[in-house]
Design a protein around this motif. Sequence first.
Motif, PDB file in Angstrom:
ATOM      1  N   GLU A   1       0.829  -1.201   0.000  1.00  0.00           N
ATOM      2  CA  GLU A   1       0.000   0.000   0.000  1.00  0.00           C
ATOM      3  C   GLU A   1       0.871   1.262   0.000  1.00  0.00           C
ATOM      4  O   GLU A   1       0.611   2.224  -0.724  1.00  0.00           O
ATOM      5  CB  GLU A   1      -0.907  -0.030   1.226  1.00  0.00           C
ATOM      6  CG  GLU A   1      -1.978   1.022   1.260  1.00  0.00           C
ATOM      7  CD  GLU A   1      -2.890   0.844   2.452  1.00  0.00           C
ATOM      8  OE1 GLU A   1      -4.101   0.957   2.253  1.00  0.00           O
ATOM      9  OE2 GLU A   1      -2.399   0.599   3.579  1.00  0.00           O
ATOM     10  N   LYS A   2       1.939   1.240   0.781  1.00  0.00           N
ATOM     11  CA  LYS A   2       2.866   2.382   0.828  1.00  0.00           C
ATOM     12  C   LYS A   2       3.562   2.578  -0.524  1.00  0.00           C
ATOM     13  O   LYS A   2       3.764   3.702  -0.967  1.00  0.00           O
ATOM     14  CB  LYS A   2       3.920   2.175   1.919  1.00  0.00           C
ATOM     15  CG  LYS A   2       3.369   2.294   3.305  1.00  0.00           C
ATOM     16  CD  LYS A   2       3.773   3.608   3.906  1.00  0.00           C
ATOM     17  CE  LYS A   2       3.379   3.651   5.356  1.00  0.00           C
ATOM     18  NZ  LYS A   2       2.358   4.627   5.635  1.00  0.00           N
ATOM     19  N   GLU A   3       3.930   1.475  -1.168  1.00  0.00           N
ATOM     20  CA  GLU A   3       4.577   1.566  -2.479  1.00  0.00           C
ATOM     21  C   GLU A   3       3.621   2.147  -3.523  1.00  0.00           C
ATOM     22  O   GLU A   3       4.029   2.961  -4.355  1.00  0.00           O
ATOM     23  CB  GLU A   3       5.085   0.193  -2.927  1.00  0.00           C
ATOM     24  CG  GLU A   3       6.287  -0.288  -2.157  1.00  0.00           C
ATOM     25  CD  GLU A   3       7.497   0.627  -2.322  1.00  0.00           C
ATOM     26  OE1 GLU A   3       7.810   1.038  -3.461  1.00  0.00           O
ATOM     27  OE2 GLU A   3       8.132   0.950  -1.302  1.00  0.00           O
ATOM     28  N   LEU A   4       2.361   1.734  -3.484  1.00  0.00           N
ATOM     29  CA  LEU A   4       1.371   2.276  -4.414  1.00  0.00           C
ATOM     30  C   LEU A   4       1.149   3.761  -4.138  1.00  0.00           C
ATOM     31  O   LEU A   4       1.092   4.570  -5.063  1.00  0.00           O
ATOM     32  CB  LEU A   4       0.048   1.508  -4.312  1.00  0.00           C
ATOM     33  CG  LEU A   4      -1.070   1.972  -5.240  1.00  0.00           C
ATOM     34  CD1 LEU A   4      -0.651   1.883  -6.696  1.00  0.00           C
ATOM     35  CD2 LEU A   4      -2.335   1.154  -4.990  1.00  0.00           C
ATOM     36  N   GLU A   5       1.067   4.123  -2.882  1.00  0.00           N
ATOM     37  CA  GLU A   5       0.907   5.533  -2.516  1.00  0.00           C
ATOM     38  C   GLU A   5       2.103   6.349  -3.010  1.00  0.00           C
ATOM     39  O   GLU A   5       1.942   7.451  -3.538  1.00  0.00           O
ATOM     40  CB  GLU A   5       0.763   5.675  -1.001  1.00  0.00           C
ATOM     41  CG  GLU A   5       0.592   7.117  -0.547  1.00  0.00           C
ATOM     42  CD  GLU A   5       0.508   7.252   0.956  1.00  0.00           C
ATOM     43  OE1 GLU A   5      -0.007   8.283   1.400  1.00  0.00           O
ATOM     44  OE2 GLU A   5       0.952   6.340   1.688  1.00  0.00           O
ATOM     45  N   LYS A   6       3.292   5.791  -2.861  1.00  0.00           N
ATOM     46  CA  LYS A   6       4.504   6.471  -3.331  1.00  0.00           C
ATOM     47  C   LYS A   6       4.441   6.693  -4.845  1.00  0.00           C
ATOM     48  O   LYS A   6       4.750   7.790  -5.330  1.00  0.00           O
ATOM     49  CB  LYS A   6       5.733   5.630  -2.962  1.00  0.00           C
ATOM     50  CG  LYS A   6       7.042   6.215  -3.396  1.00  0.00           C
ATOM     51  CD  LYS A   6       8.195   5.300  -3.018  1.00  0.00           C
ATOM     52  CE  LYS A   6       9.480   5.748  -3.670  1.00  0.00           C
ATOM     53  NZ  LYS A   6      10.532   4.745  -3.550  1.00  0.00           N
ATOM     54  N   LEU A   7       4.028   5.677  -5.593  1.00  0.00           N
ATOM     55  CA  LEU A   7       3.904   5.799  -7.046  1.00  0.00           C
ATOM     56  C   LEU A   7       2.898   6.883  -7.414  1.00  0.00           C
ATOM     57  O   LEU A   7       3.170   7.740  -8.264  1.00  0.00           O
ATOM     58  CB  LEU A   7       3.482   4.455  -7.659  1.00  0.00           C
ATOM     59  CG  LEU A   7       3.162   4.471  -9.155  1.00  0.00           C
ATOM     60  CD1 LEU A   7       4.413   4.795  -9.971  1.00  0.00           C
ATOM     61  CD2 LEU A   7       2.562   3.142  -9.585  1.00  0.00           C
TER      62      LEU A   7
END
Length: 147
Positions: free
Chosen positions: A98-104
């Motif tokens: 979820e954090k990686e998607l938010e970062k993207l």
Amino acid sequence: MTAVLSTAVDLLDESALVGQIVLQSEVFIHYKEARQRMASDKKAQHLIAEFADCKDKYDEVQRFGKYHPDYKTISKQVRQIKRELDLHEPIADFKKAEKELEKLLNEICAEIAGAVSPSIKVPTGNPYFDNASCGGGCGSGGSCGCS
């Protein structure tokens, strides 16, 4: 007037295309798989339900603070359940994805805003982007040293 409408439609088409690219990205696919693993894990679902129940009790206790008779007990219990929740592998994997998607998504927003104007403020909530933009995008009124 029709030129403006045509431009708006073109922008909507392009944003739909960006959305499709995100949906096909490895980051989103990993997020979707992690979400599915978490949703199908019985222990994860039990922990989530237990945490939600305990969080409701915690919110009730917080109204009175340390003067509530169960303040220490509920506060300790919510921290224990939260720790167990955070350490359960399917939940931890989901949170990471979820954090990686938010970062993207934050990177995409910052890139689009920067292409329009370097002074556009992008509310990322992420200090990296807030400081990296420093063309007025940090929202601190120049206190960070940006111009």
